[in-house]
Write a protein that holds these residues in place. Structure first.
Motif, PDB file in Angstrom:
ATOM      1  N   SER A   1       0.812  -1.231   0.000  1.00 45.58           N
ATOM      2  CA  SER A   1       0.000   0.000   0.000  1.00 45.58           C
ATOM      3  C   SER A   1       0.840   1.273   0.000  1.00 45.58           C
ATOM      4  O   SER A   1       0.342   2.340  -0.345  1.00 45.58           O
ATOM      5  CB  SER A   1      -0.960   0.007   1.193  1.00 45.58           C
ATOM      6  OG  SER A   1      -0.251  -0.010   2.407  1.00 45.58           O
ATOM      7  N   THR A   2       2.127   1.178   0.390  1.00 46.69           N
ATOM      8  CA  THR A   2       2.968   2.379   0.449  1.00 46.69           C
ATOM      9  C   THR A   2       3.680   2.677  -0.873  1.00 46.69           C
ATOM     10  O   THR A   2       4.397   3.672  -0.973  1.00 46.69           O
ATOM     11  CB  THR A   2       4.023   2.227   1.562  1.00 46.69           C
ATOM     12  OG1 THR A   2       4.692   0.965   1.362  1.00 46.69           O
ATOM     13  CG2 THR A   2       3.385   2.238   2.940  1.00 46.69           C
ATOM     14  N   GLY A   3       3.507   1.804  -1.858  1.00 45.58           N
ATOM     15  CA  GLY A   3       4.184   2.015  -3.143  1.00 45.58           C
ATOM     16  C   GLY A   3       3.372   2.895  -4.076  1.00 45.58           C
ATOM     17  O   GLY A   3       2.290   3.380  -3.723  1.00 45.58           O
TER      18      GLY A   3
ATOM     19  N   LYS B   1       3.431  -7.759 -11.825  1.00 46.40           N
ATOM     20  CA  LYS B   1       3.593  -8.599 -13.010  1.00 46.40           C
ATOM     21  C   LYS B   1       4.645  -9.683 -12.845  1.00 46.40           C
ATOM     22  O   LYS B   1       4.581 -10.736 -13.481  1.00 46.40           O
ATOM     23  CB  LYS B   1       3.925  -7.721 -14.215  1.00 46.40           C
ATOM     24  CG  LYS B   1       5.242  -6.993 -14.134  1.00 46.40           C
ATOM     25  CD  LYS B   1       5.370  -5.949 -15.236  1.00 46.40           C
ATOM     26  CE  LYS B   1       4.726  -4.637 -14.847  1.00 46.40           C
ATOM     27  NZ  LYS B   1       4.775  -3.588 -15.828  1.00 46.40           N
ATOM     28  N   GLU B   2       5.651  -9.435 -11.964  1.00 45.83           N
ATOM     29  CA  GLU B   2       6.751 -10.395 -11.832  1.00 45.83           C
ATOM     30  C   GLU B   2       6.250 -11.783 -11.447  1.00 45.83           C
ATOM     31  O   GLU B   2       6.859 -12.794 -11.798  1.00 45.83           O
ATOM     32  CB  GLU B   2       7.769  -9.916 -10.800  1.00 45.83           C
ATOM     33  CG  GLU B   2       8.526  -8.631 -11.190  1.00 45.83           C
ATOM     34  CD  GLU B   2       7.827  -7.354 -10.747  1.00 45.83           C
ATOM     35  OE1 GLU B   2       6.646  -7.428 -10.300  1.00 45.83           O
ATOM     36  OE2 GLU B   2       8.445  -6.276 -10.848  1.00 45.83           O
ATOM     37  N   ILE B   3       5.136 -11.842 -10.694  1.00 48.24           N
ATOM     38  CA  ILE B   3       4.685 -13.164 -10.254  1.00 48.24           C
ATOM     39  C   ILE B   3       4.067 -13.966 -11.397  1.00 48.24           C
ATOM     40  O   ILE B   3       4.136 -15.179 -11.399  1.00 48.24           O
ATOM     41  CB  ILE B   3       3.747 -13.078  -9.022  1.00 48.24           C
ATOM     42  CG1 ILE B   3       2.452 -12.367  -9.348  1.00 48.24           C
ATOM     43  CG2 ILE B   3       4.442 -12.386  -7.857  1.00 48.24           C
ATOM     44  CD1 ILE B   3       1.471 -12.405  -8.186  1.00 48.24           C
TER      45      ILE B   3
ATOM     46  N   HIS C   1       6.734  -2.941   3.171  1.00 46.85           N
ATOM     47  CA  HIS C   1       7.971  -3.627   3.532  1.00 46.85           C
ATOM     48  C   HIS C   1       8.614  -2.945   4.732  1.00 46.85           C
ATOM     49  O   HIS C   1       8.791  -3.535   5.780  1.00 46.85           O
ATOM     50  CB  HIS C   1       8.937  -3.666   2.347  1.00 46.85           C
ATOM     51  CG  HIS C   1      10.199  -4.372   2.693  1.00 46.85           C
ATOM     52  ND1 HIS C   1      11.310  -3.706   3.170  1.00 46.85           N
ATOM     53  CD2 HIS C   1      10.500  -5.687   2.700  1.00 46.85           C
ATOM     54  CE1 HIS C   1      12.253  -4.597   3.445  1.00 46.85           C
ATOM     55  NE2 HIS C   1      11.785  -5.797   3.167  1.00 46.85           N
ATOM     56  N   SER C   2       8.923  -1.637   4.597  1.00 44.63           N
ATOM     57  CA  SER C   2       9.597  -0.946   5.702  1.00 44.63           C
ATOM     58  C   SER C   2       9.214   0.526   5.863  1.00 44.63           C
ATOM     59  O   SER C   2       9.676   1.175   6.795  1.00 44.63           O
ATOM     60  CB  SER C   2      11.116  -1.062   5.515  1.00 44.63           C
ATOM     61  OG  SER C   2      11.438  -0.779   4.177  1.00 44.63           O
ATOM     62  N   ASN C   3       8.370   1.042   4.976  1.00 36.99           N
ATOM     63  CA  ASN C   3       7.998   2.464   5.068  1.00 36.99           C
ATOM     64  C   ASN C   3       6.962   2.663   6.187  1.00 36.99           C
ATOM     65  O   ASN C   3       5.761   2.833   5.950  1.00 36.99           O
ATOM     66  CB  ASN C   3       7.461   2.957   3.722  1.00 36.99           C
ATOM     67  CG  ASN C   3       7.238   4.456   3.702  1.00 36.99           C
ATOM     68  OD1 ASN C   3       7.228   5.111   4.759  1.00 36.99           O
ATOM     69  ND2 ASN C   3       7.045   5.002   2.527  1.00 36.99           N
ATOM     70  N   ILE C   4       7.466   2.646   7.395  1.00 36.70           N
ATOM     71  CA  ILE C   4       6.619   2.647   8.584  1.00 36.70           C
ATOM     72  C   ILE C   4       5.827   3.954   8.738  1.00 36.70           C
ATOM     73  O   ILE C   4       4.663   3.928   9.130  1.00 36.70           O
ATOM     74  CB  ILE C   4       7.505   2.343   9.830  1.00 36.70           C
ATOM     75  CG1 ILE C   4       6.679   2.192  11.090  1.00 36.70           C
ATOM     76  CG2 ILE C   4       8.603   3.332  10.039  1.00 36.70           C
ATOM     77  CD1 ILE C   4       6.048   0.872  11.209  1.00 36.70           C
TER      78      ILE C   4
END
Ligand code: NDP
Ligand code: MG
Length: 385
Positions: free
Chosen positions: A9-11, A122-124, A36-39
């Motif tokens: 959600s932070t991207g 898309k990578e998945i 991931h880490s954008n707290i």
């Protein structure tokens, strides 16, 4: 009201999805969020949207997140927490907007629980397209394309008989180096490669757009989403990025989809699917100021990554997973200024040459191929320095 969760959600896609949610007050309930880490941004999002569940993958931030949020929000950490968000029983739709193969397991988890997917990650599909599409079919799950080209194709193919499709034509902006002479590619810097002329996106996809690997990954993505043979999918450079893709039909007709280049449009289409809704985010295309729409062939000599992706999907089996993982690793090395822009296709091609293909891989075997490719990239890199 539709219940949605957002992985990543932070991207860039996550934030654009929440922009659409904001524009349609009362239409969506946010069930789960993850980062991931954008707290800092994740805390802000949780306070605003009051999800039922939230996950931070980097476990060192768990306590900070827990302390910042009201008790009603379930706080998880680590990769296991992603599965909880993806497959929350209240979800009607999970937006897969993590970057890279890290999104694979949570997306599979959501599909296994019968939750529809809004697919940006898309990578998945590049890594495990055969398995994911079969699983979606088995669980009666819709894979709704968020990627602008695939969303365009999805709209153009709506109601059409598959037998009447002659070719899918993916458009490409050409990225920041479309007009840079080949002899100058040696000097490309990270800052230049991140400067996309038409789209503002996360770092990894921005580099993929600059190498045109993004379009190669999208060819593979289209192959799996629409079950069209890869040799019936072509790429055409269209610098204005007004047409987001086209379908060529057997009767000589072409359908093209257009909108102002902003991800809120395909995201809104996915969020409301199968309805088309009047949008507070509406923006007109000013065709007269666009003036002309131009098209050209992609230059394979300047952008060999595009051809590597075709090669990988034609070989199939574990090769697309190797292409994807090798690309993720080399892009990371480039972003860290450890290799040159022109090294990216050379390393990926070297890793693909070394790979011993495993036929009909299952998910664990694809994951092993992914891990192998990352190690192989690092061995190539160690030899270079
Ligand atoms: P961003 O880098 O902007 O965002 C990625 C998101 O995933 C962030 O929320 C990030 O968290 C999270 N994340 C990163 N690594 C991990 C990990 N290992 N585990 C869990 N979560 C992780 O990427 P984009 O939004 O640009 O792209 C997301 C996907 O959508 C990609 O697959 C891209 O190809 C695709 N896409 C993007 C478009 C765009 O316009 N941006 C257009 C079409 C497709 P944190 O913020 O904490 O790092
Ligand atoms: Mg795209």
């Amino acid at each position: 009201m539709k219940n949605i969760s957002i992985l990543g959600s932070t991207g860039s896609i996550g934030v654009s999805t929440l922009k659409v949610v904001d524009a349609f007050s009362g239409e969506f309930r946010v069930i789960g969020l993850s980062a991931h880490s954008n707290i800092d941004l994740l805390i802000k999002q949780c306070i605003k949207y009051k999800p039922k569940i939230v996950t931070i993958v980097d476990e060192t931030h768990y306590q900070t997140l827990k302390n910042a949020l009201p008790h009603e929000i379930e706080v998880c950490a680590g990769t296991g927490g992603l599965n909880e968000v993806a497959a929350h029983p209240d979800n009607d739709l999970t937006i897969a907007a993590i970057v890279g193969s890290a999104g694979l397991y949570p997306t599979i988890e959501a599909i296994e629980c019968g939750i529809d997917i809004g697919l940006a990650n898309k990578e998945i599909l590049v890594m495990a397209g055969s398995i994911i599409t079969k699983l979606a079919k088995k669980n009666n799950v819709s894979l709704l394309p968020v990627d602008s080209e695939h969303n365009a194709l999805f709209q153009c193919l709506n109601g059409e008989d598959k037998k009447s499709v002659r070719r899918l034509m993916l458009t490409a902006s050409g990225g920041p180096f479309l007009n840079l002479p080949a002899e100058d590619f040696n000097k490309i810097t990270v800052a230049q490669a991140l400067e996309h002329p038409k789209w503002s996106m996360g770092k990894k996809i921005s580099i993929d757009s600059a190498t045109m690997m993004n379009k190669g990954l999208e060819v593979i993505e289209a192959h799996w989403l629409f079950s069209v043979p890869v040799d019936d999918i072509s790429v055409i450079v269209h610098p204005e990025s007004i047409i987001h893709s086209m379908v060529e039909f057997v009767d000589g007709s072409y359908l093209a989809q257009m909108n102002v280049p902003d991800m809120v449009f395909p995201i809104q289409h996915v969020l409301f699917h199968p309805e088309r809704r009047q949008s507070p985010l509406f923006r007109e295309i000013d065709f007269c100021s666009v003036g002309s729409l131009n098209f050209q062939k992609p230059d394979i000599n300047k952008f060999p990554c595009l051809e590597l992706a075709y090669e990988a999907v034609r070989i199939g089996h574990t090769m697309p997973a190797v292409l994807n993982a090798a690309n993720e690793e080399t892009v990371m090395l480039f972003l860290n200024d450890a290799i040159k822009f022109v090294d990216i296709p050379c390393i990926i091609s070297g890793v693909m040459d070394q790979h011993k293909i495993l036929l009909n891989p299952n998910i664990e075997e694809l994951k092993q191929a992914d891990v192998w490719a990352r190690q192989a990239v690092n061995e190539h890199y160690t030899k270079m320095v």
